[in-house]
Design a protein around this motif. Structure first.
Motif, short mmCIF file in Angstrom:
data_model
loop_
_atom_site.label_atom_id
_atom_site.label_comp_id
_atom_site.label_asym_id
_atom_site.label_seq_id
_atom_site.Cartn_x
_atom_site.Cartn_y
_atom_site.Cartn_z
N ARG A 29 48.77 39.16 46.26
CA ARG A 29 49.02 38.07 45.31
C ARG A 29 47.71 37.57 44.71
N ILE A 30 47.77 37.12 43.46
CA ILE A 30 46.65 36.43 42.83
C ILE A 30 46.88 34.94 43.03
N ASP A 31 45.88 34.25 43.59
CA ASP A 31 46.06 32.83 43.88
C ASP A 31 44.73 32.11 43.67
#
Length: 328
Positions: free
Chosen positions: A159-161
């Protein structure tokens, strides 16, 4: 028509002077390793490193002569005894070669970037290209022998966070997050470097004849053991296994193969790289506060030890002064 500045800049003088000391030291180690290594592939690597060190020294001498500068004393065949017997196993020799090329990869790029005169740039470009090629071959050989200490592998979150609060920076009790990939990479790199350094300190302490030098190298070993405990504690808490260097065997010999001057120079040079380059890089890319505090403490202790090494070198009249401005 190519434009060529006639006089060396202070950066170029500093870099070719440092390169001469480094290559003269390496040439003596490689000469001894070629005499004692038994594995055919290890001997081939050592032979090529020895040949390149000789070429580098000749080119550097030409620079000094061209500029009417004094050639440094550096290290000579008086700093080794090729009849001393085999101190390091062939795997240990391979690790030693890997460490020396890592030292080159930490110094040659900046020397190239700081140079303006074309012949100096050409020299550092050629040496850097050779180092990159031989380093790849050394790593391939270590992998084929199953002795290369690989960095950890982890399962990555895809995930990109973004960090949601300043708690992301907290690493102390009650608010610490899991280590991120750069932090794991930095800690494992420092641990692997410390593992090799511990073996070097133990070996140099064993073969030194002066009590002062034995004590200094023993203190270095104790300091490195503290570094390993401190960093390993973080990795263990995160359940991240770190591989260790295997089969770095040392043999007992009656005659020391290296001068204490050269052993101290090697330790000071590598401690300098460890303190002022590797730890600084690790602090720059680490975000957890507990890791930064650990690294600051390690850097302080290692810097103090580095300073003690310089004091010994001055006391023994082993510290060759770098070039300085005339009339000052």
């Amino acid at each position: 028509m190519a434009v060529r500045s006639k006089e060396l800049t202070v950066s170029e003088v500093s870099n070719i002077w440092s390169s001469y000391l480094k290559n003269s030291m390496e040439m003596q180690f490689f000469t001894y390793f070629l005499q004692t290594a038994q594995d055919r592939k290890v001997r081939k690597i050592v032979g090529r490193l020895l040949h390149q060190s000789g070429k580098n020294l000749k080119q550097l001498q030409d620079f000094f002569h061209k500029e009417s500068m004094s050639v440094p004393i550096g290290f000579t065949d008086e700093d080794i005894n090729i009849n001393a017997g085999k101190v390091f196993s062939d795997h240990f020799i391979l690790f030693f070669c890997h460490d020396i090329t890592q030292l080159s990869l930490n110094t040659y790029p900046s020397a190239l970037g700081e140079s303006t005169r074309k012949d100096i740039r050409d020299y550092f470009e050629i040496t850097l290209k050779f180092t990159l090629k031989i380093q790849n071959e050394i790593v391939d050989l270590m992998l084929s022998k199953g002795i290369y200490p690989k960095p950890p592998k982890i399962k990555l979150d895809d995930r990109i966070d973004f960090a949601r609060s300043i708690q992301y920076l907290n690493g102390f009790k009650g608010g610490s997050r899991a280590l991120n990939a750069p932090e794991i990479a930095n800690l494992s790199r420092l641990i692997h470097r410390a593992q090799f350094s511990k073996k070097i300190f133990a070996s140099f302490s064993h073969i030194s004849q002066r009590k002062e030098m034995r004590d200094h190298f023993s203190k270095g070993r104790a300091l490195i053991e503290d570094v390993l405990r401190s960093l390993q504690e973080v990795m263990d808490k995160e359940n991240i296994p770190v591989s260790s260097a295997k089969e770095l065997t040392r043999y007992d010999v009656d005659i020391p193969p290296f001068s204490e001057k050269m052993m101290l120079f090697f330790v000071n040079t590598c401690i300098g790289i460890f303190c002022f380059t590797m730890i600084s890089q690790a602090m720059t890319s680490s975000l957890r506060s507990d890791i930064i505090m650990k690294l600051l403490g390690i850097s302080k202790n290692m810097s103090l030890y580095y300073g003690k090494g310089l004091m010994i070198a001055i006391k023994q009249k082993w510290l060759e002064q770098p070039p300085q401005a005339a009339g000052r």
